[in-house]
Design a protein around this motif. Sequence first.
Motif, PDB file in Angstrom:
ATOM      1  N   ASP A 115      21.939 -28.237  18.137  1.00  0.00           N
ATOM      2  CA  ASP A 115      21.107 -27.048  18.355  1.00  0.00           C
ATOM      3  C   ASP A 115      19.801 -27.116  17.566  1.00  0.00           C
ATOM      4  OD1 ASP A 115      22.024 -26.606  15.766  1.00  0.00           O
ATOM      5  OD2 ASP A 115      22.736 -24.574  16.144  1.00  0.00           O
ATOM      6  N   ALA A 116      19.432 -28.294  17.093  1.00  0.00           N
ATOM      7  CA  ALA A 116      18.220 -28.466  16.287  1.00  0.00           C
ATOM      8  C   ALA A 116      16.991 -27.957  17.030  1.00  0.00           C
ATOM      9  CB  ALA A 116      18.026 -29.945  15.942  1.00  0.00           C
ATOM     10  N   ARG A 117      16.163 -27.221  16.308  1.00  0.00           N
ATOM     11  CA  ARG A 117      14.870 -26.778  16.836  1.00  0.00           C
ATOM     12  C   ARG A 117      13.809 -27.222  15.844  1.00  0.00           C
ATOM     13  NH1 ARG A 117      14.117 -21.304  19.391  1.00  0.00           N
ATOM     14  NH2 ARG A 117      13.235 -22.577  21.045  1.00  0.00           N
ATOM     15  N   HIS A 118      12.800 -27.916  16.360  1.00  0.00           N
ATOM     16  CA  HIS A 118      11.704 -28.405  15.533  1.00  0.00           C
ATOM     17  C   HIS A 118      10.458 -27.597  15.871  1.00  0.00           C
ATOM     18  CE1 HIS A 118      13.611 -32.585  14.665  1.00  0.00           C
ATOM     19  NE2 HIS A 118      14.489 -31.618  14.600  1.00  0.00           N
ATOM     20  N   HIS A 119       9.906 -26.948  14.860  1.00  0.00           N
ATOM     21  CA  HIS A 119       8.737 -26.074  15.005  1.00  0.00           C
ATOM     22  C   HIS A 119       7.543 -26.837  14.442  1.00  0.00           C
ATOM     23  CE1 HIS A 119      11.531 -22.754  15.841  1.00  0.00           C
ATOM     24  NE2 HIS A 119      12.282 -23.326  14.914  1.00  0.00           N
ATOM     25  N   ILE A 120       6.564 -27.106  15.291  1.00  0.00           N
ATOM     26  CA  ILE A 120       5.453 -27.985  14.908  1.00  0.00           C
ATOM     27  C   ILE A 120       4.145 -27.202  14.889  1.00  0.00           C
ATOM     28  CG2 ILE A 120       4.237 -30.127  15.446  1.00  0.00           C
ATOM     29  CD1 ILE A 120       6.897 -31.000  16.864  1.00  0.00           C
ATOM     30  N   TYR A 121       3.402 -27.382  13.788  1.00  0.00           N
ATOM     31  CA  TYR A 121       2.151 -26.666  13.550  1.00  0.00           C
ATOM     32  C   TYR A 121       1.026 -27.661  13.295  1.00  0.00           C
ATOM     33  CZ  TYR A 121       5.041 -22.522  12.833  1.00  0.00           C
ATOM     34  OH  TYR A 121       5.926 -21.495  13.004  1.00  0.00           O
ATOM     35  N   TRP A 122      -0.212 -27.151  13.434  1.00  0.00           N
ATOM     36  CA  TRP A 122      -1.371 -27.961  13.086  1.00  0.00           C
ATOM     37  C   TRP A 122      -2.469 -27.036  12.582  1.00  0.00           C
ATOM     38  CZ3 TRP A 122      -6.363 -28.468  15.335  1.00  0.00           C
ATOM     39  CH2 TRP A 122      -6.599 -27.609  16.417  1.00  0.00           C
ATOM     40  N   THR A 123      -3.445 -27.633  11.944  1.00  0.00           N
ATOM     41  CA  THR A 123      -4.595 -26.894  11.433  1.00  0.00           C
ATOM     42  C   THR A 123      -5.832 -27.785  11.543  1.00  0.00           C
ATOM     43  OG1 THR A 123      -5.525 -25.716   9.510  1.00  0.00           O
ATOM     44  CG2 THR A 123      -4.156 -27.644   9.047  1.00  0.00           C
ATOM     45  N   PRO A 124      -7.005 -27.194  11.697  1.00  0.00           N
ATOM     46  CA  PRO A 124      -8.229 -27.996  11.709  1.00  0.00           C
ATOM     47  C   PRO A 124      -8.823 -28.191  10.310  1.00  0.00           C
ATOM     48  CG  PRO A 124      -8.724 -25.768  12.411  1.00  0.00           C
ATOM     49  CD  PRO A 124      -7.241 -25.830  12.181  1.00  0.00           C
ATOM     50  N   GLU A 125      -8.152 -27.665   9.284  1.00  0.00           N
ATOM     51  CA  GLU A 125      -8.708 -27.808   7.942  1.00  0.00           C
ATOM     52  C   GLU A 125      -7.599 -27.922   6.900  1.00  0.00           C
ATOM     53  OE1 GLU A 125      -9.492 -23.115   7.052  1.00  0.00           O
ATOM     54  OE2 GLU A 125     -10.982 -24.197   8.225  1.00  0.00           O
ATOM     55  N   ALA A 126      -7.875 -28.699   5.878  1.00  0.00           N
ATOM     56  CA  ALA A 126      -6.934 -28.872   4.775  1.00  0.00           C
ATOM     57  C   ALA A 126      -7.722 -29.296   3.539  1.00  0.00           C
ATOM     58  CB  ALA A 126      -5.885 -29.924   5.122  1.00  0.00           C
ATOM     59  N   VAL A 127      -7.129 -29.074   2.384  1.00  0.00           N
ATOM     60  CA  VAL A 127      -7.748 -29.415   1.112  1.00  0.00           C
ATOM     61  C   VAL A 127      -6.848 -30.429   0.408  1.00  0.00           C
ATOM     62  CG1 VAL A 127      -8.434 -28.514  -1.147  1.00  0.00           C
ATOM     63  CG2 VAL A 127      -8.799 -27.139   0.915  1.00  0.00           C
ATOM     64  N   TYR A 128      -7.452 -31.514  -0.061  1.00  0.00           N
ATOM     65  CA  TYR A 128      -6.682 -32.530  -0.784  1.00  0.00           C
ATOM     66  C   TYR A 128      -6.365 -31.998  -2.182  1.00  0.00           C
ATOM     67  CZ  TYR A 128      -5.188 -37.001  -2.681  1.00  0.00           C
ATOM     68  OH  TYR A 128      -4.453 -38.001  -3.254  1.00  0.00           O
ATOM     69  N   THR A 129      -5.087 -32.012  -2.551  1.00  0.00           N
ATOM     70  CA  THR A 129      -4.660 -31.488  -3.850  1.00  0.00           C
ATOM     71  C   THR A 129      -4.199 -32.586  -4.799  1.00  0.00           C
ATOM     72  OG1 THR A 129      -2.422 -31.084  -3.011  1.00  0.00           O
ATOM     73  CG2 THR A 129      -3.991 -29.252  -2.887  1.00  0.00           C
ATOM     74  N   GLY A 130      -4.125 -33.819  -4.329  1.00  0.00           N
ATOM     75  CA  GLY A 130      -3.700 -34.927  -5.172  1.00  0.00           C
ATOM     76  C   GLY A 130      -2.588 -35.730  -4.532  1.00  0.00           C
ATOM     77  N   ALA A 131      -2.061 -36.651  -5.287  1.00  0.00           N
ATOM     78  CA  ALA A 131      -0.994 -37.511  -4.766  1.00  0.00           C
ATOM     79  C   ALA A 131       0.174 -36.663  -4.284  1.00  0.00           C
ATOM     80  CB  ALA A 131      -0.532 -38.474  -5.852  1.00  0.00           C
ATOM     81  N   PRO A 132       0.815 -37.085  -3.191  1.00  0.00           N
ATOM     82  CA  PRO A 132       1.937 -36.303  -2.670  1.00  0.00           C
ATOM     83  C   PRO A 132       3.111 -36.261  -3.640  1.00  0.00           C
ATOM     84  CG  PRO A 132       1.714 -38.360  -1.466  1.00  0.00           C
ATOM     85  CD  PRO A 132       0.548 -38.273  -2.391  1.00  0.00           C
ATOM     86  N   GLU A 133       3.714 -35.089  -3.738  1.00  0.00           N
ATOM     87  CA  GLU A 133       4.902 -34.902  -4.577  1.00  0.00           C
ATOM     88  C   GLU A 133       6.063 -35.740  -4.057  1.00  0.00           C
ATOM     89  OE1 GLU A 133       7.912 -31.165  -5.288  1.00  0.00           O
ATOM     90  OE2 GLU A 133       5.777 -30.735  -5.160  1.00  0.00           O
ATOM     91  N   ASP A 134       6.177 -35.816  -2.729  1.00  0.00           N
ATOM     92  CA  ASP A 134       7.249 -36.586  -2.091  1.00  0.00           C
ATOM     93  C   ASP A 134       6.697 -37.875  -1.490  1.00  0.00           C
ATOM     94  OD1 ASP A 134       8.981 -34.579  -2.799  1.00  0.00           O
ATOM     95  OD2 ASP A 134       9.117 -33.699  -0.804  1.00  0.00           O
ATOM     96  N   GLY A 135       5.920 -38.608  -2.263  1.00  0.00           N
ATOM     97  CA  GLY A 135       5.326 -39.846  -1.787  1.00  0.00           C
ATOM     98  C   GLY A 135       6.339 -40.907  -1.401  1.00  0.00           C
ATOM     99  N   PHE A 136       7.556 -40.767  -1.892  1.00  0.00           N
ATOM    100  CA  PHE A 136       8.626 -41.729  -1.583  1.00  0.00           C
ATOM    101  C   PHE A 136       9.067 -41.655  -0.120  1.00  0.00           C
ATOM    102  CE2 PHE A 136      10.628 -37.786  -2.822  1.00  0.00           C
ATOM    103  CZ  PHE A 136      11.638 -37.629  -1.888  1.00  0.00           C
ATOM    104  N   GLU A 137       8.645 -40.602   0.584  1.00  0.00           N
ATOM    105  CA  GLU A 137       9.095 -40.433   1.966  1.00  0.00           C
ATOM    106  C   GLU A 137       8.321 -41.288   2.964  1.00  0.00           C
ATOM    107  OE1 GLU A 137      10.496 -36.908   3.575  1.00  0.00           O
ATOM    108  OE2 GLU A 137      10.679 -35.876   1.654  1.00  0.00           O
TER     109      GLU A 137
END
Length: 176
Positions: A115-137
């Motif tokens: 019954d998995a449902r995947h909800h997908i979003y997008w945006t035209p803008e984002a701000v870089y905050t630094g190295a990813p916390e979950d970079g291992f993924e």
Amino acid sequence: MRWKNLRERTVYENRWFRVNLADVELPDGAHLDHYLIRLRPVAAATVVNEANEVLLLWRHRFITDIWGWELAAGVVEDGEAIESAAAREMEEETGWRPGALRHLMTVEPSNGLTDARHHIYWTPEAVYTGAPEDGFESDRREWVPLKVVPDLIARGEVPAANMAAALLLLHHIRLG
């Protein structure tokens, strides 16, 4: 023809999913046992910049032993709004904090089994905050031109059906 789920019982459970066994009545009155997997919702998000490049992760999936491009995604935590989960996952996995998210699509990637449902979003803008916390993924994060998305999919470089559908829709929305 409608199949009826008369009852189901849990045969295995953990914090991520439940495996249930259902007593299913078929349209002709026959019964069958059907295993199904109950999952928490998944939220995914990406950004498409002014140059029509989409932020993607290049990652390995050990279950299928395949590398491919994906959007940042993860499980919605208990009590968390789906859109908030999408924003959190994007920042944790990419290091980019999304602007106002727009709902792109909701898909059921394997509705004959789960019954998995995947909800997908997008945006035209984002701000870089630094190295990813979950970079291992992921092995890397890259801005990929939307114009090459159909070719990536055709070459099997976007193996997950939900990601391929989302990227094709973004391609259509942004490039017509």
